[in-house]
Design an enzyme around this catalytic site. Sequence first.
Site, mmCIF file in Angstrom:
data_model
loop_
_atom_site.group_PDB
_atom_site.id
_atom_site.type_symbol
_atom_site.label_atom_id
_atom_site.label_comp_id
_atom_site.label_asym_id
_atom_site.label_seq_id
_atom_site.Cartn_x
_atom_site.Cartn_y
_atom_site.Cartn_z
ATOM 1 N N ILE A 1 16.941 -24.426 -0.829
ATOM 2 C CA ILE A 1 17.602 -23.392 -1.389
ATOM 3 C C ILE A 1 18.894 -23.055 -0.741
ATOM 4 O O ILE A 1 20.102 -22.947 -1.147
ATOM 5 C CB ILE A 1 16.794 -22.031 -1.526
ATOM 6 N N ASP B 1 14.761 -9.252 -1.640
ATOM 7 C CA ASP B 1 13.777 -9.702 -2.853
ATOM 8 C C ASP B 1 12.190 -9.656 -2.561
ATOM 9 O O ASP B 1 11.443 -9.918 -3.214
ATOM 10 C CB ASP B 1 14.303 -10.920 -3.378
ATOM 11 N N ASP C 1 20.017 -24.228 11.178
ATOM 12 C CA ASP C 1 18.595 -24.821 10.885
ATOM 13 C C ASP C 1 17.876 -25.399 11.972
ATOM 14 O O ASP C 1 18.462 -26.094 13.013
ATOM 15 C CB ASP C 1 18.715 -26.050 9.845
ATOM 16 N N GLU D 1 3.463 -6.627 -0.490
ATOM 17 C CA GLU D 1 3.930 -6.500 -1.980
ATOM 18 C C GLU D 1 2.826 -6.064 -2.738
ATOM 19 O O GLU D 1 1.939 -6.591 -2.685
ATOM 20 C CB GLU D 1 4.744 -7.838 -2.362
ATOM 21 N N HIS E 1 10.594 -9.541 -5.853
ATOM 22 C CA HIS E 1 10.163 -10.718 -5.677
ATOM 23 C C HIS E 1 10.497 -11.648 -7.065
ATOM 24 O O HIS E 1 9.646 -12.448 -7.621
ATOM 25 C CB HIS E 1 8.700 -10.739 -5.357
ATOM 26 N N SER F 1 13.680 -14.916 1.462
ATOM 27 C CA SER F 1 12.870 -16.244 1.508
ATOM 28 C C SER F 1 11.278 -15.413 1.614
ATOM 29 O O SER F 1 10.680 -15.604 0.873
ATOM 30 C CB SER F 1 13.430 -16.681 3.009
HETATM 31 N N1 LIG Z 1 12.462 -15.203 -3.604
HETATM 32 C C1 LIG Z 1 11.790 -16.030 -4.479
HETATM 33 O O1 LIG Z 1 11.229 -15.750 -5.666
HETATM 34 C C2 LIG Z 1 11.626 -17.467 -4.064
HETATM 35 C C3 LIG Z 1 11.586 -18.305 -4.771
HETATM 36 C C4 LIG Z 1 11.640 -19.871 -4.291
HETATM 37 C C5 LIG Z 1 11.480 -20.091 -2.667
HETATM 38 N N2 LIG Z 1 11.408 -18.594 -1.842
HETATM 39 C C6 LIG Z 1 11.430 -18.908 -0.749
HETATM 40 O O2 LIG Z 1 12.626 -19.510 -0.085
HETATM 41 C C7 LIG Z 1 12.471 -20.131 1.379
HETATM 42 C C8 LIG Z 1 13.408 -21.369 1.332
HETATM 43 O O3 LIG Z 1 12.663 -22.053 0.296
HETATM 44 P P1 LIG Z 1 13.205 -23.813 0.291
HETATM 45 O O4 LIG Z 1 12.709 -24.360 -0.779
HETATM 46 O O5 LIG Z 1 14.508 -23.901 0.621
HETATM 47 O O6 LIG Z 1 12.338 -24.280 1.813
HETATM 48 P P2 LIG Z 1 12.533 -25.509 2.493
HETATM 49 O O7 LIG Z 1 11.082 -25.880 3.332
HETATM 50 O O8 LIG Z 1 13.237 -26.381 1.578
HETATM 51 O O9 LIG Z 1 13.782 -25.249 3.536
HETATM 52 C C9 LIG Z 1 13.462 -23.883 4.632
HETATM 53 C C10 LIG Z 1 14.507 -24.566 5.758
HETATM 54 O O10 LIG Z 1 14.310 -23.560 6.777
HETATM 55 C C11 LIG Z 1 14.377 -24.144 7.997
HETATM 56 N N3 LIG Z 1 13.847 -23.099 9.106
HETATM 57 C C12 LIG Z 1 12.500 -22.892 9.223
HETATM 58 N N4 LIG Z 1 12.225 -22.078 10.221
HETATM 59 C C13 LIG Z 1 13.704 -21.986 10.631
HETATM 60 C C14 LIG Z 1 14.206 -21.085 11.712
HETATM 61 N N5 LIG Z 1 13.381 -20.162 12.335
HETATM 62 N N6 LIG Z 1 15.649 -20.987 11.900
HETATM 63 C C15 LIG Z 1 16.362 -21.755 11.404
HETATM 64 N N7 LIG Z 1 15.752 -22.716 10.052
HETATM 65 C C16 LIG Z 1 14.645 -22.527 9.847
HETATM 66 C C17 LIG Z 1 13.594 -25.571 7.891
HETATM 67 O O11 LIG Z 1 13.838 -26.384 8.969
HETATM 68 C C18 LIG Z 1 14.127 -25.936 6.278
HETATM 69 O O12 LIG Z 1 15.200 -26.699 6.388
HETATM 70 C C19 LIG Z 1 10.842 -20.181 1.384
HETATM 71 O O13 LIG Z 1 10.513 -19.270 2.317
HETATM 72 C C20 LIG Z 1 10.443 -20.173 0.074
HETATM 73 O O14 LIG Z 1 9.028 -19.449 0.024
HETATM 74 C C21 LIG Z 1 11.565 -17.323 -2.451
#
Ligand SMILES: NC(=O)c1ccc[n+]([C@@H]2O[C@H](COP(=O)([O-])OP(=O)(O)OC[C@H]3O[C@@H](n4cnc5c(N)ncnc54)[C@H](O)[C@@H]3O)[C@@H](O)[C@H]2O)c1
Length: 399
Positions: free
Chosen positions: A151, A253, A170, A258, A281, A228
Amino acid sequence: MKVLLLEGIHPLAAEVLRRAGCDVDVRAGSLSEDELVDGLPGVALLGIRSNTRVTPRVLGAGKDLLALGCFCIGTNQVHLDEAADRGIAVFNAPFSNTRSVVELVLGEIISLTRRLPEKTLRMHDGVWDKSAKGSHEIRGRTLGIVGYGNIGTQLSNVAEAVGMRVIFFDTADRLAHGNARRVGSLDELLAGSDVVSLHVDGRPGNAGLFGADQFATMKPGAIFINASRGMVVDDAALRANVLSGHLSGAAIDVFPIEPKAQGDHFDSPLRGLDNVILTPHVGGSTQEAQEEIGYFVATKLVSFVQAGSTALSVNLPEVAAPQPPGAFRMGYLHTSEPGVLAGINRLLADAGANVVGQSLSTRGEHGYVVTDTDRALPEATLSVLHQLPQTVWLRSWQP
Ligand SMILES: NC(=O)c1ccc[n+]([C@@H]2O[C@H](COP(=O)([O-])OP(=O)(O)OC[C@H]3O[C@@H](n4cnc5c(N)ncnc54)[C@H](O)[C@@H]3O)[C@@H](O)[C@H]2O)c1
């Protein structure tokens, strides 16, 4: 092959599975544990969303079940270890709603930078308050992305396309997209961003990542966005920073707690604040994401049954090897212990079969080998493999 799709999965999934020759039964709702136990015999592929609980008892009743598709992101509703022990592959759609989240966040950045939540509220209250005070363009402003994964990187591209500068932080080594710039620490990102957007994953260490200290390090007047995980942010600290005016707005979000069901009461310290967007969400909840999820999971199920591919399975070792033209394929799931691969290859050599491709992967207690040979394996060879104590299942495919 009989397929049961529950919970109103997008019709594209049924279409993909029917095109692959499956007999698909589609139901709008979920089934209880007892209903599943009664209904599963004869079903080879089961498709669910988040409301169907697949317990060890259900898996035990699914004598003909080869794979389970979770047409959603999470897989908590399935007993994954029990499924793996029974050799049932489980797939989900971890990336299909990436774009939906990105578009919501972009919309929020624009809305908050223009203070739209406040303006629309006043209009609904019958107040004409035409003013440019506190309203800005996003062009040229700096977006700080924390978590540069699926994302985060897509948001980076879209934000640059509308003229924002992007910096990111990251914990893993991530390649910068476009003109985005990696910064060396979270504090550096916070001090340099007009908008901070969190896109970290749900690892336990991220609980409480964002609290009073992090908000204090942000620029005065900055905007904070979290789509997130709810547990990452201290909402009381966020409230204090919005009320004090240190932050000019926020969009949230996801929440530490929740509501479970549609229409349930929602409570949060963030309710009732000016220029704060709260959404239930729904970052990933769009029709397009549902369609993409339907297609993605259905194709994973088809390539599992047609070619033994376990790519992106959440519970079995992942093997996705292209089948060489004309080759005979054997997929062998076994308990992981030394000597299994050597034993298979000895049997193949004894059968006079030349191996033209072979891939092995292990995960936890299991190993999975996909072997392509230049000829069909004799029944006697397959039968020996079937009877080995390590065998979970063995399947073969003709070219
Ligand atoms: N709001 C929603 O409806 C919704 C929908 C989809 C995903 N999400 C959430 O969005 C988030 C991101 O999803 P994604 O597919 O991009 O995940 P992803 O695993 O592709 O990316 C997460 C990134 O965060 C980095 N990271 C982890 N902890 C960190 C920290 N403390 N500091 C800096 N970087 C850190 C990781 O190295 C990774 O690159 C997830 O938590 C997912 O559950 C929410």
